[in-house]
Motif scaffolding. Structure first.
Motif, PDB file in Angstrom:
ATOM      1  N   VAL A 166       0.750  -1.006   0.024  1.00  0.00           N
ATOM      2  CA  VAL A 166       0.108  -0.036  -0.199  1.00  0.00           C
ATOM      3  C   VAL A 166       0.994   1.197  -0.013  1.00  0.00           C
ATOM      4  N   ILE A 167       0.629   2.303  -0.798  1.00  0.00           N
ATOM      5  CA  ILE A 167       1.546   3.237  -1.092  1.00  0.00           C
ATOM      6  C   ILE A 167       0.556   4.571  -0.977  1.00  0.00           C
ATOM      7  N   GLY A 168      -0.427   4.592  -0.953  1.00  0.00           N
ATOM      8  CA  GLY A 168      -1.347   5.784  -0.772  1.00  0.00           C
ATOM      9  C   GLY A 168      -2.719   5.451  -0.937  1.00  0.00           C
ATOM     10  N   ALA A 169      -3.734   6.655  -0.809  1.00  0.00           N
ATOM     11  CA  ALA A 169      -5.045   6.647  -0.572  1.00  0.00           C
ATOM     12  C   ALA A 169      -5.628   7.668  -1.589  1.00  0.00           C
ATOM     13  N   LYS A 170      -6.537   7.189  -2.603  1.00  0.00           N
ATOM     14  CA  LYS A 170      -7.039   7.983  -3.599  1.00  0.00           C
ATOM     15  C   LYS A 170      -8.527   8.306  -3.337  1.00  0.00           C
ATOM     16  N   MET A 171      -9.027   9.479  -3.465  1.00  0.00           N
ATOM     17  CA  MET A 171     -10.367   9.835  -3.339  1.00  0.00           C
ATOM     18  C   MET A 171     -11.135   9.335  -4.422  1.00  0.00           C
ATOM     19  N   VAL A 172     -12.439   8.546  -4.141  1.00  0.00           N
ATOM     20  CA  VAL A 172     -13.374   7.878  -5.176  1.00  0.00           C
ATOM     21  C   VAL A 172     -14.599   8.754  -4.902  1.00  0.00           C
ATOM     22  N   ASN A 173     -14.805   9.176  -3.838  1.00  0.00           N
ATOM     23  CA  ASN A 173     -16.281  10.027  -3.914  1.00  0.00           C
ATOM     24  C   ASN A 173     -15.971  11.211  -2.991  1.00  0.00           C
ATOM     25  N   PHE A 174     -16.062  12.408  -3.540  1.00  0.00           N
ATOM     26  CA  PHE A 174     -15.768  13.670  -2.891  1.00  0.00           C
ATOM     27  C   PHE A 174     -16.807  13.741  -1.573  1.00  0.00           C
ATOM     28  N   TRP A 175     -18.213  13.562  -1.860  1.00  0.00           N
ATOM     29  CA  TRP A 175     -19.096  13.796  -0.693  1.00  0.00           C
ATOM     30  C   TRP A 175     -19.034  12.813   0.170  1.00  0.00           C
ATOM     31  N   GLN A 176     -18.578  11.706   0.048  1.00  0.00           N
ATOM     32  CA  GLN A 176     -18.480  10.689   1.258  1.00  0.00           C
ATOM     33  C   GLN A 176     -17.179  11.105   1.940  1.00  0.00           C
ATOM     34  N   VAL A 177     -16.079  11.656   1.283  1.00  0.00           N
ATOM     35  CA  VAL A 177     -15.127  12.333   2.267  1.00  0.00           C
ATOM     36  C   VAL A 177     -15.479  13.385   2.918  1.00  0.00           C
ATOM     37  N   VAL A 178     -16.312  14.239   2.159  1.00  0.00           N
ATOM     38  CA  VAL A 178     -17.040  15.372   3.389  1.00  0.00           C
ATOM     39  C   VAL A 178     -17.658  15.059   4.340  1.00  0.00           C
ATOM     40  N   LEU A 179     -18.774  14.044   3.931  1.00  0.00           N
ATOM     41  CA  LEU A 179     -19.797  13.758   4.896  1.00  0.00           C
ATOM     42  C   LEU A 179     -19.320  12.112   5.462  1.00  0.00           C
ATOM     43  N   ASN A 180     -18.119  12.033   6.020  1.00  0.00           N
ATOM     44  CA  ASN A 180     -17.624  11.037   6.635  1.00  0.00           C
ATOM     45  C   ASN A 180     -18.606  10.856   7.925  1.00  0.00           C
ATOM     46  N   PRO A 181     -18.363   9.663   8.640  1.00  0.00           N
ATOM     47  CA  PRO A 181     -19.239   9.319   9.792  1.00  0.00           C
ATOM     48  C   PRO A 181     -19.232  10.239  10.933  1.00  0.00           C
ATOM     49  N   SER A 182     -17.964  11.180  10.842  1.00  0.00           N
ATOM     50  CA  SER A 182     -17.770  11.921  12.066  1.00  0.00           C
ATOM     51  C   SER A 182     -17.897  13.325  12.009  1.00  0.00           C
ATOM     52  N   THR A 183     -17.954  13.940  10.440  1.00  0.00           N
ATOM     53  CA  THR A 183     -18.122  15.374  10.190  1.00  0.00           C
ATOM     54  C   THR A 183     -19.060  15.987  11.113  1.00  0.00           C
ATOM     55  N   ILE A 184     -20.364  15.605  10.924  1.00  0.00           N
ATOM     56  CA  ILE A 184     -21.594  16.507  11.406  1.00  0.00           C
ATOM     57  C   ILE A 184     -21.325  16.622  12.851  1.00  0.00           C
ATOM     58  N   ASP A 185     -21.045  15.521  13.499  1.00  0.00           N
ATOM     59  CA  ASP A 185     -21.126  15.547  15.071  1.00  0.00           C
ATOM     60  C   ASP A 185     -20.058  16.371  15.481  1.00  0.00           C
ATOM     61  N   ARG A 186     -18.868  16.346  14.712  1.00  0.00           N
ATOM     62  CA  ARG A 186     -17.542  17.045  15.313  1.00  0.00           C
ATOM     63  C   ARG A 186     -17.820  18.596  14.926  1.00  0.00           C
ATOM     64  N   LEU A 187     -18.258  18.810  13.804  1.00  0.00           N
ATOM     65  CA  LEU A 187     -18.517  20.185  13.423  1.00  0.00           C
ATOM     66  C   LEU A 187     -19.409  21.006  14.569  1.00  0.00           C
ATOM     67  N   GLU A 188     -20.432  20.291  14.823  1.00  0.00           N
ATOM     68  CA  GLU A 188     -21.380  20.951  15.700  1.00  0.00           C
ATOM     69  C   GLU A 188     -20.657  21.137  17.173  1.00  0.00           C
ATOM     70  N   HIS A 189     -19.903  20.097  17.331  1.00  0.00           N
ATOM     71  CA  HIS A 189     -19.502  20.398  18.904  1.00  0.00           C
ATOM     72  C   HIS A 189     -18.199  21.653  18.736  1.00  0.00           C
ATOM     73  N   VAL A 190     -17.594  21.793  17.831  1.00  0.00           N
ATOM     74  CA  VAL A 190     -16.447  22.535  17.576  1.00  0.00           C
ATOM     75  C   VAL A 190     -16.943  23.850  17.437  1.00  0.00           C
ATOM     76  N   LEU A 191     -18.117  24.146  16.491  1.00  0.00           N
ATOM     77  CA  LEU A 191     -18.776  25.425  16.401  1.00  0.00           C
ATOM     78  C   LEU A 191     -19.432  26.157  17.534  1.00  0.00           C
ATOM     79  N   ILE A 192     -19.878  25.330  18.352  1.00  0.00           N
ATOM     80  CA  ILE A 192     -20.674  25.571  19.639  1.00  0.00           C
ATOM     81  C   ILE A 192     -19.659  25.864  20.625  1.00  0.00           C
TER      82      ILE A 192
END
Length: 459
Positions: A166-192
């Motif tokens: 394994v030499i690297g990781a390549k994006m296959v779905n931009f929106w899955q990267v953006v909306l990964n499983p922790s994005t929303i929960d962590r963003l809410e916590h950070v902004l508040i």
């Protein structure tokens, strides 16, 4: 110390210092938008004076945030070159989006915010204030996306060389990267957390003015706005913290186990209040509520929680530092709720302005949300170890090859001295602005036209 540990210390130092300023910028941006919105609604000059005053402090935090943030981008190349090569195709996208969609928006309207008071209309200036605030929030969004992907990677595939390595990781779905499983929960916590930091800074300065019997009308209004934001956000932070814990239990169970010092692989778990973790003996010495963690996660005090023994010891984070930072963060969060409730109670009783002991607490409580935010990030990042990309790339694999120990140590010392000077300058400039205070003189004629320049100088 080896190069890996020194590089982690260096990045931790630079990002922790930098993070103070985006927190305050995001929080103050929202407070300024509220204040200027009140000015548009009421035409009361005190709201304009308040907004002008906090705009000057916002400019100070924004400038230092930009200056200190640049350093981290270079560190990805100097200290973490292997990491940058491995995930560059993914990690670069949210960072580029942050520059294009957030920083340009924020900096583009900043000049109108700072210099447009007497050059554009009230509504246009308010629009600029809102855009600057939104720009800072969007910046947090994209940085959070990048970091959340490292916590819960998604939307990618692994690349291998001819030998199957394994030499690297390549994006296959931009929106899955953006909306990964922790994005929303962590963003809410950070902004508040950022909104709380801005609210408590406003309340701290307002409390100091009330104690010194200065700018009383403006100070009372600042305190009221700050308390409203603080009580709402402190309670929401408790809720988003619960969401985060449930998310971590699902996607990063070893981290949650470290948060609570949970060692048995499959057993009900209590909620620690205070304590000390002996990782060798796999025991926590302190106070806990039996079965409470199981109940908070699953609504059942007897349901098992996955503990550290379910994972190889080589994949454990340093348990006691994570346990202590997490519990200190929670303790500070509860303090913020408590002090906000007390403030609202005495405001309701119309006696807040005479409670000097409480006002002094508010003066110094500005440190609490900043410390809670820093401790939260420490818990999240150290709790992710030994992974730099959770479950995919170990932190030891992300370091730049051939990096001399002496160079990293020298840079840590240099950054330490430079940041100490910058922090001293920040405190000096902040104190000057606070000591000067809002301009109580009228800034417009009764018909809304700006004062002539000579009259403005006399005022």
């Amino acid at each position: 110390m080896n190069t890996l540990m020194l590089s982690r210390i260096q990045f931790g130092l630079t990002v922790s210092f930098h993070y103070i300023f985006p927190l305050l910028s995001i929080g103050l941006g929202v407070m300024m938008a509220i204040m200027e919105g009140m000015y548009l609604k009421t035409r009361d000059k005190k709201w304009e004076q308040m907004t002008r005053f906090w705009t000057g402090i916002f400019a100070l935090t924004f400038g230092l945030g930009v200056a200190t943030g640049i350093v981290m981008e270079f560190e990805f190349g100097t200290n973490w070159a292997n990491y940058s090569r491995f995930v560059g195709d993914i990690f670069g996208a949210p960072l580029a989006a942050e520059g294009i969609f957030a920083f340009f928006l924020e900096s583009g309207f900043l000049s109108i915010l700072l210099f447009g008071w007497d050059r554009v209309g009230r509504k246009m200036h308010f629009f600029a204030t809102v855009m600057v605030s939104l720009g800072s929030i969007f910046s947090a969004l994209w940085i959070n996306v990048a970091n959340s992907w490292m916590q819960t990677p998604a939307g990618f595939k692994l690349l291998k060389n001819a030998k199957g390595k394994v030499i690297g990781a390549k994006m296959v779905n931009f929106w899955q990267v953006v909306l990964n499983p922790s994005t929303i929960d962590r963003l809410e916590h950070v902004l508040i957390g950022a909104f709380l930091s801005g609210a408590f800074l406003v309340m701290s300065v307002a409390a100091w003015y009330l104690l010194k019997n200065r700018h009383l009308q403006i100070a009372r209004s600042c305190m009221k706005v700050g308390l409203i934001v603080a009580i709402i956000c402190s309670l929401l932070q408790l809720l988003t913290g619960d969401f985060n814990a449930r998310m971590i239990a699902k996607y990063q169970p070893a981290k949650l186990a470290a948060f609570e010092g949970a060692f048995p692989a499959d057993a009900p778990e209590g909620l620690g209040i205070v304590g000390w973790v002996n990782q060798t003996r796999q025991k926590v010495y302190g106070l806990e509520i039996p079965g409470m963690l199981s109940w908070l996660l699953y609504g059942n005090t007897s349901r098992p929680v996955e503990g550290l023994d379910a994972f190889p010891a080589k994949n454990w984070p340093p348990v006691n530092p994570v346990f202590q930072s997490y519990h200190a963060m929670v303790g500070l969060g509860m303090f913020l709720i408590f002090i906000s409730l007390i403030g609202v109670f005495f405001w309701w009783r119309n006696s807040l302005w005479t409670k000097r002991w409480l006002l002094w607490i508010f003066v110094f409580s500005v440190v609490a949300p900043l410390a809670a935010n820093e401790l939260g990030w420490f818990s999240a990042e150290v709790g992710r170890q030994p992974w730099i990309v959770y479950g995919i790339l170990r932190t030891s694999q992300g370091i730049s090859p051939g990096l001399p120990v002496g160079d990293v140590l020298t840079s840590i010392i240099m950054f330490g001295v430079l940041y100490a000077l910058l922090f001293a300058l920040f405190i000096y400039m902040l104190n000057r602005k606070i000591q000067h205070g809002p301009d109580d003189a009228p800034l417009h004629l009764p018909d809304g036209q700006p004062l002539p320049q000579h009259a403005r100088m006399d005022a």
